[in-house]
Structure formats: C-alpha cells, structure tokens
Design a protein around this motif. Structure first.
Motif, mmCIF file in Angstrom:
data_model
loop_
_atom_site.group_PDB
_atom_site.id
_atom_site.type_symbol
_atom_site.label_atom_id
_atom_site.label_comp_id
_atom_site.label_asym_id
_atom_site.label_seq_id
_atom_site.Cartn_x
_atom_site.Cartn_y
_atom_site.Cartn_z
ATOM 1 N N GLU B 72 0.884 -1.070 -0.024
ATOM 2 C CA GLU B 72 0.003 0.083 -0.100
ATOM 3 C C GLU B 72 0.722 1.262 -0.096
ATOM 4 N N LEU B 73 1.809 1.114 0.867
ATOM 5 C CA LEU B 73 2.792 2.281 0.860
ATOM 6 C C LEU B 73 3.601 2.627 -0.241
ATOM 7 N N ALA B 74 3.958 1.606 -1.014
ATOM 8 C CA ALA B 74 4.632 1.887 -2.364
ATOM 9 C C ALA B 74 3.694 2.363 -3.357
ATOM 10 N N LYS B 75 2.537 2.232 -3.262
ATOM 11 C CA LYS B 75 1.447 2.691 -4.063
ATOM 12 C C LYS B 75 1.105 3.904 -4.058
ATOM 13 N N ASN B 76 1.326 4.586 -2.683
ATOM 14 C CA ASN B 76 1.061 5.898 -2.182
ATOM 15 C C ASN B 76 1.865 7.039 -2.660
ATOM 16 N N VAL B 77 1.243 7.822 -3.696
ATOM 17 C CA VAL B 77 2.192 8.945 -4.325
ATOM 18 C C VAL B 77 2.759 9.819 -3.340
ATOM 19 N N GLU B 78 1.990 10.362 -2.648
ATOM 20 C CA GLU B 78 2.590 11.085 -1.233
ATOM 21 C C GLU B 78 3.657 10.805 -0.814
ATOM 22 N N ASN B 81 6.564 10.984 -3.122
ATOM 23 C CA ASN B 81 7.083 12.236 -3.263
ATOM 24 C C ASN B 81 8.015 12.620 -1.944
ATOM 25 N N ALA B 82 7.444 12.279 -0.647
ATOM 26 C CA ALA B 82 8.088 12.731 0.480
ATOM 27 C C ALA B 82 9.238 11.953 0.299
ATOM 28 N N ARG B 84 11.378 10.982 -1.926
ATOM 29 C CA ARG B 84 11.996 11.694 -2.945
ATOM 30 C C ARG B 84 12.781 12.867 -2.310
ATOM 31 N N ASN B 85 11.853 13.669 -1.828
ATOM 32 C CA ASN B 85 12.194 14.999 -1.277
ATOM 33 C C ASN B 85 13.287 14.863 -0.015
ATOM 34 N N THR B 86 12.964 13.706 0.725
ATOM 35 C CA THR B 86 13.781 13.344 1.890
ATOM 36 C C THR B 86 15.157 13.167 1.531
ATOM 37 N N LEU B 87 15.219 11.988 0.438
ATOM 38 C CA LEU B 87 16.510 11.669 -0.068
ATOM 39 C C LEU B 87 17.297 12.767 -0.716
ATOM 40 N N THR B 88 16.472 13.454 -1.594
ATOM 41 C CA THR B 88 17.146 14.807 -2.281
ATOM 42 C C THR B 88 18.134 15.638 -1.333
ATOM 43 N N ILE B 89 17.121 16.096 -0.212
ATOM 44 C CA ILE B 89 17.550 17.009 0.810
ATOM 45 C C ILE B 89 18.589 16.277 1.583
ATOM 46 N N ALA B 90 18.666 15.031 1.704
ATOM 47 C CA ALA B 90 19.721 14.305 2.629
ATOM 48 C C ALA B 90 21.052 14.394 1.939
ATOM 49 N N LEU B 91 20.873 13.888 0.684
ATOM 50 C CA LEU B 91 22.063 13.740 -0.062
ATOM 51 C C LEU B 91 22.735 15.070 -0.553
ATOM 52 N N ILE B 92 21.947 16.101 -1.022
ATOM 53 C CA ILE B 92 22.622 17.303 -1.206
ATOM 54 C C ILE B 92 23.116 18.022 0.210
ATOM 55 N N SER B 93 22.413 18.026 1.376
ATOM 56 C CA SER B 93 22.971 18.500 2.429
ATOM 57 C C SER B 93 24.066 17.860 3.149
ATOM 58 N N THR B 94 23.912 16.572 2.811
ATOM 59 C CA THR B 94 25.201 15.613 3.352
ATOM 60 C C THR B 94 26.607 16.231 2.535
ATOM 61 N N GLY B 245 8.117 24.129 2.616
ATOM 62 C CA GLY B 245 7.027 24.832 1.904
ATOM 63 C C GLY B 245 5.946 23.599 1.388
ATOM 64 N N PRO B 246 5.211 24.353 0.423
ATOM 65 C CA PRO B 246 4.170 23.402 -0.208
ATOM 66 C C PRO B 246 5.157 22.610 -1.051
ATOM 67 N N GLY B 247 4.589 21.098 -1.332
ATOM 68 C CA GLY B 247 5.126 20.384 -2.083
ATOM 69 C C GLY B 247 6.664 19.960 -1.659
ATOM 70 N N ALA B 248 6.984 20.324 -0.628
ATOM 71 C CA ALA B 248 8.326 19.806 -0.322
ATOM 72 C C ALA B 248 8.347 19.089 0.968
ATOM 73 N N SER B 249 7.264 18.444 1.321
ATOM 74 C CA SER B 249 7.234 17.745 2.475
ATOM 75 C C SER B 249 8.138 16.491 2.456
ATOM 76 N N THR B 250 8.670 16.085 3.647
ATOM 77 C CA THR B 250 9.715 15.104 3.984
ATOM 78 C C THR B 250 8.802 14.112 4.664
ATOM 79 N N LEU B 251 9.445 12.720 4.561
ATOM 80 C CA LEU B 251 8.949 11.724 5.437
ATOM 81 C C LEU B 251 8.443 11.965 6.793
ATOM 82 N N PRO B 252 9.285 12.523 7.638
ATOM 83 C CA PRO B 252 9.048 12.998 9.115
ATOM 84 C C PRO B 252 7.474 13.908 9.143
ATOM 85 N N ILE B 253 7.660 14.622 8.187
ATOM 86 C CA ILE B 253 6.571 15.757 8.024
ATOM 87 C C ILE B 253 5.313 14.948 7.738
#
Ligand SMILES: Nc1ncnc2c1ncn2[C@@H]1O[C@H](COP(=O)(O)OP(=O)(O)OP(=O)(O)O)[C@@H](O)[C@H]1O
Ligand SMILES: [Mg+2]
Lengths: 369, 294
Positions: B72-78, B81-82, B84-94, B245-253
């Motif tokens: 179910e989780l894998a099918k969940n678009v939100e 997205n979250a 993808r955001n989380t990993l993008t943020i983590a990789l760039i900031s790291t 901000g909008p559309g930039a939700s991460t997994l914890p959020i």
C-alpha cells in the motif's frame, strides 16, 4: 655551477612569541656548504638547527637574508620546487601507503614513467636493505626500518642536497651507532651533499666532514671535527664538545701563540696556547681537557705544575677518573689505565697530595662567552 | 570470588534498558503486519495471498500477503514524493555540509587567527541550541529575507521566493556542518602535519598534497561525519517543519500529518523501512569509526 651546494647569507628568522615579543630562532647566520660534503649543524636544544634546516627546505622563509642552492637564490620558492629533500625526525611516512608507494611518491610527482619508477624504487630499497618489504605498511616496520624507508624515499629523487633533521634521534643507542656508520657509507656512495642536524656531539664528530656549532641562533664555529675539538674558538664550543675544565684568569704576557695567564684561584701563572686573538689584561678562560691533563706524585721542575688534593676517584675500567681539588676548583683528570694490576698502590687515593701538570699546547686560552 | 562475575544488578538494569529501547520498535514492526486497519489492537497477521479482501475492518487477504501495508505504501504517491524529497535533501545537504565541515575543521586545526576560539565555540553552539529555537530563527530569517528580496527585485506570482526544498536544504546544511566539523576535528587531533611537509618536499604542490595525503588520512573521519549528517537529515522533523513549503514535504513531516488524521499500519510499515535504513547507516558509521586506521 657554484662551488657551494648550499649557502646561507646573513639569514635571520624571527618568530613572534605569544607574549607579543620576537624570538630570533636564526640570527644572522652565514654558512657555506660544499658539494658532496657531510655537513653537520650541532648545538643544544632550541639553538635554531631545525629552523635553519627548514629555511633551506623551504618550509620557512627567512625574515631577511638569502639562501642559495647550487648558486641559485631561493627567495620564496616553495619546497616542491627546490632541488633538496628532507628526512624528518619523525620520519613522516605516509600512513596510508605501503613502503613501495611511499618511496614511489616523489617519482610520481615528477611524472616518471611507471617502468622506471618500479626500477628505481627497487634500487632505492635495495640500497637501504629493505628488499622484500615493499608491500608492508609503515606501522608494520621497526623504528630503524622506518628510518630507512624515509631515507629511500628522499634518495630515490636523487636530490642535490639531502637535509636530515636528527634522523637517528628516535633510535636506541646500538641501532644508532650502526645507522651512523651506514649513513656515512651511504653518503660516500651516492656523493650527495648531506646537511645533518644533531644535538649529539659524538654523532657529529664521527660522521661529519665539517661541523657548525650553533647556540642561540648564532653559528659560533665552523670547522672539521678535529678543529672543533682541538681548537674551539670560544668557551661555549669547548664546553659543548667533549668534556673540559675551565680556569678563569687574566692575560699577563703574549709571545706568539703562547699566552701567560694569571689564575687567581691558583695564585700562579699558567702558560697556554691561544685559540683566538687576546689582548694583555683581558679576562680569559683556560680550557684543560681531562684526558690531556696529567697527575704526578712529585713536583716536577717544569712550568704549569700545580699542587692539589685528590677529591674523588671513579674507576671505569679503561680509565680512572680523578677529581682533584685545585685551589677550590674541582679539576677532572682522566688517567688511562695502561697497566693491568689489582695492586691498590697503583691507583690514587682520596685525600692524596698530588701535582697536576699540563703542557702549554694543551691549555687553550679562550675568550669569555 | 571471581572478580569478573557479573553483578545481577548490572544484568537486570542492562536488560531493562534494552527492553525499553527496543520494545517500542518491536511493537512498531509487529503492527506493520497487522490485519486490522485501525492499528489499535493486534488482530493477527494477514495470512492469505490473493485479491484484497476486507472483512469487518480486517484485511484477511492481500496480493502481498503479510506485506500488505508495505505494498500500500509503495503505491502511495504522497509517500513516494516525500521519500524523493527526503533523499534529495539528505544527499545534497550531506555532500555540502561534509565539504564545508571538513574545511572548517582543517582551518580550525591549522591556522592560528584572531577570534579562533570564538569561531570554534560559535561553530559548535548550534549543536546544543534547542532545535526549535534554531527552526524559528531560520524561519524568521528566511521570511524577512524573502520579503525584502521580493520587494527589492519586485518579484510577483510564481517567481516570488518562498519556502520550499531549497530552504530545507540550506537549513539542513546549517545544522549538519557543526556535527561534521566536530567529527573531522576529532580525527585531525594528533594529525602529523609533517607528512604534508614531506609530500611538498617530495614535489607535490598544495592541491596534490591535500588530495594524496591529507584527505586519505582523515577520510574515516570525513565519512563518519557524512553518515552522521545523512542520518540527521533523514530524521529531522523540527527544523524541516519550520522551513518547508508546499510540495516539499519530507517523510517525517508526512508521517506527522498522517498521525493527526488516522493511524493506519501504513505508518508502521513506513517507520519499519525507515528504521532499517537508519540501522544500516549507523552500523556503517560504527564500522568506519572503529576501523583502526593507521
Ligand atoms: N614556529 C615557531 N614559532 C615560534 N617559535 C619557534 C617556532 N619554531 C621554532 N621556534 C623557536 O625558535 C628557536 C629555535 O628552534 P629550533 O626548532 O630551530 O631549535 P632546534 O635547534 O632544532 O632545537 P631541538 O634540538 O630541540 O630540536 C626556539 O627558541 C624555538 O622556541
Ligand atoms: Mg630541532
């Protein structure tokens, strides 16, 4: 091409101190080191040996003055553009590279072809007797072996000059003696100029062609080992190299090399040899080497014969070290034990009345300071 | 008496520590396989594989079998997205904070300059400042800055500067740098600078010396710092909450948002995956730190 490998002209190096002052680590030093020479800088801790060496290597720039290598002024040239290499006291081997990689590093920097690197690294390791250790990590080597790697790493670049900062300082006495001989042999084999820093006077005397004795950032004397030992030019050099006795006095008469000095402590005159120019009436110090001073039992009919009392005796096998009270000064006299005997009569006794004699050529008259 | 005999007190208290540390995680994992949709009572595992079949709020059959909620989780678009955001943020900031933190540590180690102690302390202070204070501070800074810039450059509509992925990344870099610097600094402690001089002496210029000698020597520290920054970024809720901000939700959020509505086992499945990832990261960090390097 210059006659000198390395030349320091009026080099000064000042460091700021935390208290806001300045310290002269090297103070107007001028030195000329000849091609192919084994040249040592010798002096007590903090006298500026390392700093001098580091200015030659390019890790420090002189505050004023100039350094010439092979006749070329070095100015502010960085270390990697100078035709010298350094062997560090701590060896400074690259911990993440094997022995072979350490030695190859300098050649890789020169973009030497791979095949040639391999050959020259092999040769260098063979020269320092480390063949078979190529793949080891520096941590898997003994102190002496690390020392050799450091040496090979520098020598493989075939520098014009090799700078060595107390390279044997971390080794135990036995290994040190071995390495001293090996280093000297190696230097003669490769014919590179060695500039060698040490605070061990025996090491300097054994290995060097010439020695510069330094103190407080100043070069006091430069000369062959025999000159430094037999004809020190000041009190400090006489004191620092080997052991000696000092008697304070005043110059009474000068006759060529012979100087007559009145020694207040002995209430007597002593005839010595001048090691540096002196004037009549000048306060001087007379240096008497313990092994060149003699003890006799009866007063001799000659000059420089002074009465004294045996204070202490130390039998050390080859020598007997006798301490004689000479007008309130404890004078060291080394007597060689030339006869094998158990007879206590053959040796001096504490409290015995003796006479100390010294030949005029063995009593050096030196400047104070 | 055997001096190495374990005191029962020590054994019991250790057991208790582990119990309280890991029981919640065990429960969380268990509920990720719950057949109940409500996540209040454990109703048993989903045992049958086949088309989804729900009986009175309990999933009794699913195409993924026991792993129903993960699917179910894998099918969940939100969620996607979250993630993808989380990993993008983590990789760039790291990546960024590792570079900045490493150089900061080297500069602090190497150069004596005025205000050095001050620079050092001020670099580490963010570690002890409550995150919420940092979060609010960063938020205020961004909103003031953006208001100013938006009016100064007369930006309107979509081109206006707003909170989003970039602001999250910037703030993650900001809080990761001190941690990286701290770890690298520890590695640099006792670093023998004469090996750098040796490299230069052998013909390497400053850049080559850094690449060939300095960096490889401090690499374990740099990698540990990077992994620390990575896990910190993956985890972060408070600061992200203020700067996203909008559309930039991460997994914890996203999880926090879900919890406010209804707790489905999907949250547990998500948490389970996440905990596994962090376990691996921490394990790698430990491996790198304990590897006795030279
Ligand atoms: N980087 C520096 N900053 C400040 N003072 C320094 C620095 N390097 C050396 N000095 C000072 O310069 C003087 C000479 O130091 P140097 O290291 O050259 O002595 P050295 O003769 O090599 O002594 P040692 O035998 O103990 O190695 C010392 O007083 C030392 O405190
Ligand atoms: Mg030194």
């Amino acid at each position: 091409m210059s006659e000198f490998s390395v030349e320091l002209r009026d080099v000064v190096k000042k460091f700021p101190t935390p208290e806001g002052g300045e310290v002269f680590a090297v103070n107007h030093v001028t030195m000329q080191i000849k091609n192919g020479e084994f040249f040592s800088m010798l002096g007590p801790s903090g006298c500026g040996k390392t700093t001098s060496l580091r200015t030659i290597a390019g890790f420090e720039w002189p505050t004023s003055g100039e350094i010439y290598i092979e006749g070329e002024p070095m100015g502010h040239r960085p270390p990697y553009l100078r035709p010298v290499n350094t062997v560090f006291q701590s060896y400074a081997l690259f911990p993440h590279m094997s022995v072979a990689e350490n030695v190859a590093f300098g050649l890789e920097m020169e973009k030497t072809p791979k095949q040639e690197i391999k050959r020259r690294v092999g040769e260098a390791l063979e020269m320092v007797k480390l063949t078979g250790m190529e793949r080891r990590n520096p941590t898997q080597l003994s102190g002496g072996q690390r020392q050799r790697v450091a040496l090979a790493r520098s020598l493989v670049k075939r520098p014009k000059v090799l700078l060595l900062d107390e390279p044997l300082g971390a080794l135990d006495l036995k290994l040190r003696k071995e390495m001293q001989l090996e280093l000297k042999a190696l230097q003669q084999e490769v014919g590179i100029t060695f500039v060698y820093v040490t605070h061990d006077q025996e090491e300097a005397l054994t290995m060097s062609d010439r020695i510069a004795v330094m103190d407080g950032g100043v070069v006091l004397q430069v000369g062959k080992p025999v000159e430094i030992y037999e004809r020190p030019n000041c009190r400090f050099v006489a004191d620092f190299i080997g052991e000696t006795n000092f008697l304070d006095g005043e110059v009474r008469a000068i006759d060529g090399d012979r100087v007559t000095v009145y020694i207040p402590r002995l209430k007597d005159e002593l005839v010595g040899t001048k090691a540096s120019p002196v004037r009549i009436g000048e306060q001087v110090v007379v240096s008497l080497r313990p092994e060149k001073t003699r003890i006799i039992e009866n007063k001799a009919k000659m000059g420089n014969c002074f009465s004294g009392k045996v204070l202490n005796i130390a039998y050390i096998g080859s020598d007997t070290r006798v301490f004689v009270d000479l007008g309130g000064v404890s004078l060291k006299v080394w007597e060689q034990n030339k006869i094998s005997t158990l007879d206590p009569e053959a040796y001096y006794e504490r409290g015995e009345q003796v006479w100390v004699v010294v030949m005029p050529e063995n009593a050096l008259v030196l400047h104070l300071g | 008496m055997n001096p190495h005999r374990r005191s029962p007190l020590v054994v019991v208290s250790t057991a208790l520590v582990y119990f309280f540390l890991y029981m919640p995680i065990v429960v969380l994992f268990l509920f990720a396989f719950n057949s109940s949709k409500t996540n209040i009572l454990f109703e048993g595992f989903i045992t049958q594989v086949g088309p989804t079949e729900i009986v009175s709020g309990n999933v009794i059959q699913s195409p993924c079998g026991p792993f129903h909620w993960f699917c179910e989780l894998a099918k969940n678009v939100e969620v996607r997205n979250a993630t993808r955001n989380t990993l993008t943020i983590a990789l760039i900031s790291t990546l960024t904070s590792t570079i900045i933190g490493t150089f900061a540590a080297i500069a602090l180690q190497r150069y004596k300059f005025k205000l050095r102690t001050f620079s050092e302390v001020s670099l580490y202070i963010p570690i002890v400042i409550p995150e919420i204070v940092m979060g609010i501070g960063i938020l205020v800074l961004f909103s003031q800055l953006f208001t100013l810039l938006n009016s100064a450059l007369s930006l309107i509509g979509d081109s206006q500067l707003t909170l989003g992925l970039t602001t999250v990344i910037v703030s993650h870099i900001a809080f990761s740098v001190p941690f990286v610097a701290l770890v690298v600094r520890a590695r640099l402690h006792g670093f023998d600078q004469s090996i750098e001089e040796a490299a230069m002496d052998l013909g390497a210029n400053e850049l080559v010396t850094f690449w060939r000698v300095t960096l490889p020597t401090i690499m374990p520290g740099v990698l540990s710092g990077a992994l620390l920054a990575f896990t910190l970024s993956l985890d972060d809720f408070v600061i992200t909450f203020f700067t996203t901000g909008p559309g930039a939700s991460t997994l914890p959020i996203y999880v926090y948002g879900l919890l406010r509505r209804i707790v489905t086992p999907q949250v547990n499945a998500l948490s389970a995956v996440w905990i596994l990832i962090i376990f691996v990261a921490v394990f790698l960090t430990q491996r790198l730190q304990s590897r006795q390097a030279y």
